[in-house]
Each structure stands twice: as C-alpha cells, then as structure tokens.
Design an enzyme around this catalytic site. Structure first.
Site, short mmCIF file in Angstrom:
data_model
loop_
_atom_site.label_atom_id
_atom_site.label_comp_id
_atom_site.label_asym_id
_atom_site.label_seq_id
_atom_site.Cartn_x
_atom_site.Cartn_y
_atom_site.Cartn_z
N HIS A 94 0.77 -1.16 0.34
CA HIS A 94 -0.09 -0.06 -0.22
C HIS A 94 0.79 1.49 -0.16
CE1 HIS A 94 0.32 0.82 4.41
NE2 HIS A 94 0.52 -0.31 4.60
N ASP A 123 6.34 2.92 5.77
CA ASP A 123 5.11 2.23 6.34
C ASP A 123 3.90 2.56 5.08
OD1 ASP A 123 2.46 0.73 6.78
OD2 ASP A 123 2.87 1.52 8.59
N GLU A 139 -5.28 1.02 2.78
CA GLU A 139 -4.65 0.30 3.85
C GLU A 139 -5.19 0.19 5.55
OE1 GLU A 139 -2.27 -2.21 6.76
OE2 GLU A 139 -2.22 -0.17 5.85
N GLU A 140 -4.12 2.48 5.47
CA GLU A 140 -4.30 2.61 6.97
C GLU A 140 -5.92 2.73 7.30
OE1 GLU A 140 -1.78 2.24 8.94
OE2 GLU A 140 0.01 2.72 7.48
N ASP A 197 4.38 -5.59 3.69
CA ASP A 197 4.68 -4.63 4.34
C ASP A 197 5.24 -4.74 5.32
OD1 ASP A 197 3.21 -2.75 5.85
OD2 ASP A 197 0.94 -3.14 5.62
N HIS A 239 5.32 4.39 12.21
CA HIS A 239 4.12 6.02 12.33
C HIS A 239 4.35 6.35 12.97
CE1 HIS A 239 0.02 3.54 11.36
NE2 HIS A 239 0.95 2.77 11.39
#
Length: 357
Positions: A66, A178, A210-211, A233, A321
């Site tokens: 993603h 990410d 995706e998140e 990922d 993140h």
C-alpha cells in the site's frame, strides 16, 4: 542494493503527499514507473494501481503493497487563522506536536507546523500528559480566518513533510515507509519478473486506504480473483532498547525480510517461500507477528471470494508510524529475490490445500 533507477523511483514515491483516501500523487509515481515494463497498467475507482504481466495465463498471482500514509484532515479554521484537524489513520499522538506538515489544497501544497501550548504555560500535571489532538492546531502563518480560508479548505488532506534520506551504507529514513517500501518491493519484483519467462499471470498492486481498514486490497483482490496473493508490508524491528523480544521476536534491520507464520499465511505457500529462500541462499527472518490475524493487505486478499492462498512478507521497520521510520535496503533485496524466484518457478498447476498438497 537496488540500482540507481530503482532508488530514484523509490525516492520519488516517498516524496509524495498521499494520506489514505487522497493517494493521487503516489499513484501517479507508481503508475508511471510500472508502465515502463508491465504489459498493462490501470487505476481503479478507489485509486489502486494494478499492473499485469502475462495476463492471458489462467493462474493468477497477486502482490500488494500500500502507498497510502497516515496523516490528518482539515476540520475547522478559527478566527486567528489556526487550523484544527482530525487523524487519518493510526496516529501516534506522542509524535505529533512540532511536526512539519504539508496541506494538499486545490491550489497546491501549503506548508505548516503543528503547534500546542508552550511547556512554560502548562500546569505541572499537564506536563506529564499526552496532548490530545483537539488541543493542537496547524499554523500556516495566516493572520486571520479570511487569510487562511483563501489558502486552505475544510476537508483538505494533511501529510507529514516529505523528508527522505539515505543513511549509512544500506538504510533509508522517511515518513511513509509504512508502506511505500512494500509498494517498492512490488514494483521491483514486477520489474525482475518482466525479464523472465512466466507460466502464471502476475498482478502487482499499489493499494490504497490500507491504514483505514485494508480497503484498497479488498476491492483489488475481488477484481483480480487470484489463486495466490502476497502482501508486502513492514514489520517491527526489535533491535532497539526496551523492545520486548519475548513478545515480538528477535528481528534485525538488514538480516533479511520477515516470513510470517500466522492464520493469514497459507502453510503450503509458506513452505514454498522458505524452500526458495534456502535454495537461492537468501537470508530471511522468522516471525509469528504480533497478532494471530489481520492488520495487513494479506488478510483482505486471503478472504476474497472463496479464499486465496496468501503469505505476508515484511520489511523490518524502526519507529513505525512516525515521521522518521528507518528500513534497510538489504531486506528489500531479499524480499524481491524470494518473491521473484518463487513466482518464476510456478507452473500454474500448484494447489495450496493445507495437509493435502
């Protein structure tokens, strides 16, 4: 180490604004790169980019990484021209104050900083607490509401400032690793496979949202209807102080991609990946992941239609993140090699029934 062409593409992909639901910029970079070596490249109504090799083969293999990123969205502008926002994805509130951001508007990018009350003005008890997002704001230098509204609109997406840097011999630091590093693995695997004779159709997907709950992979896997699906990922690197290895395993940057054993991973396909890695002498790391199922595109692909044989390949990531995620490009090389050799060896007659095949 990826070649100069690949690294230029990767840097361009990382240097985009693309919070979940607003992925036009990374999609364009991904699409333009894939068009150079794939047979077909298309973008669906959600914003997923789907590139294909050997489309006429009936046996379909899907790879998904993603390219959306966590971010924010403009909610309110006050009389002083300060902008209030909500999170878009899994925001770590500890990392937010003093962040530099970019607001994507109809007229281009507007830079800003996330502010809060200065520490000098906080009560003693407040200094020990995490600041709530509603008590922060974005300052774009506007003097009042009218000036701010001339630049920014309610609903505009907000991303962390682009900041990619290659560090040391093998490592990269950036916001959005990410999972743009996973999308990078998808692209480089497709590029490698474009030079091979294939018995199967291969669909390389740069997925969106995706998140927010694996939304892009859910739609794209339904459309592709694959027999095999790989989610690429990031995973937690544990080569840092105070990361509990007894809960997350011993995972190091540069020691190879993570191959996961969990409910999202088909046993037969997992065995195939490991045998390929050993045959080609590619280092990898074993992990049981931090949950039994879910959290990556792999889970969405696995449950599409009547079920898909899936496997998760993860690139170890420090500071997930946050604005300063760090990964190692040697792990990218390993993931690309394992995926390329596994897919190139497929005949199209494989079956993946646990306990039977």
């Amino acid at each position: 180490m990826p070649d100069k062409t690949a690294l230029k593409f990767f840097e361009s992909l990382l240097s985009t604004v693309g919070p979940s639901g607003f992925e036009e910029e990374p999609a364009a970079v991904f699409r333009n790169y894939m068009e150079k070596f794939c047979d077909q490249v298309d973008t669906d109504v959600l914003g997923n980019t789907i590139a294909v090799l050997n489309a006429q083969a009936p046996f379909r293999v899907m790879l998904s990484g993603h390219y959306d990123e966590i971010g924010f969205q403009v909610v309110y502008i006050n009389d002083d021209g300060l902008i209030y926002f909500r999170p878009n994805g899994g925001i770590d509130k500890l990392n937010v104050p003093a962040s530099e951001v970019e607001i994507k508007t109809a007229n281009g990018i507007i830079p800003g900083v996330i502010g809060k009350k200065p520490i000098h003005l906080l009560k003693a008890a407040e200094r020990e607490k995490v600041v709530a997002l509603e008590d922060m704001w974005i300052d774009i230098g506007a003097e009042n509401r009218q000036e701010a509204e001339a630049m920014v609109a309610i609903g505009d997406p907000v991303a962390l400032k682009r900041n990619v840097q290659f560090m040391g011999k093998n490592r990269v630091m950036s916001k959005g690793l990410d999972d743009r590093i996973g999308a990078f693995v998808v692209a480089e695997t497709m590029r490698a496979l474009s030079k091979r004779k294939l018995n199967v159709a291969v669909y390389g997907v740069g997925s969106v949202q995706e998140e927010l709950g694996l939304r892009g992979a859910t739609a794209s896997s339904f459309a592709i209807d694959p027999q095999v699906g790989f989610g690429i990922d990031v995973g937690f690197a544990t080569d840092l102080p105070d990361i509990p290895k007894k809960l997350l395993g011993d995972i190091k940057l540069g020691a190879g991609p993570e191959l996961t054993r969990s409910a999202d991973n088909n046993v037969v396909l997992g065995r195939m990946l490991r045998e390929t890695a050993k045959k080609h002498k590619v280092a990898y790391q074993e992990t049981a992941a931090h949950r039994a199922s879910g959290g990556t595109d792999t889970a969405a692909i696995q449950l599409t239609r009547s079920g898909v044989a899936t496997a998760l390949i993860s690139i170890p990531n420090r500071y997930m993140h946050s604005p300063v995620e760090i990964c190692d490009l040697r792990d990218v090389d390993g993931a690309v090699k394992i995926l390329t050799e596994t897919i190139a060896a497929m005949t199209g007659n494989e079956r993946f029934r646990p306990g039977l095949d």
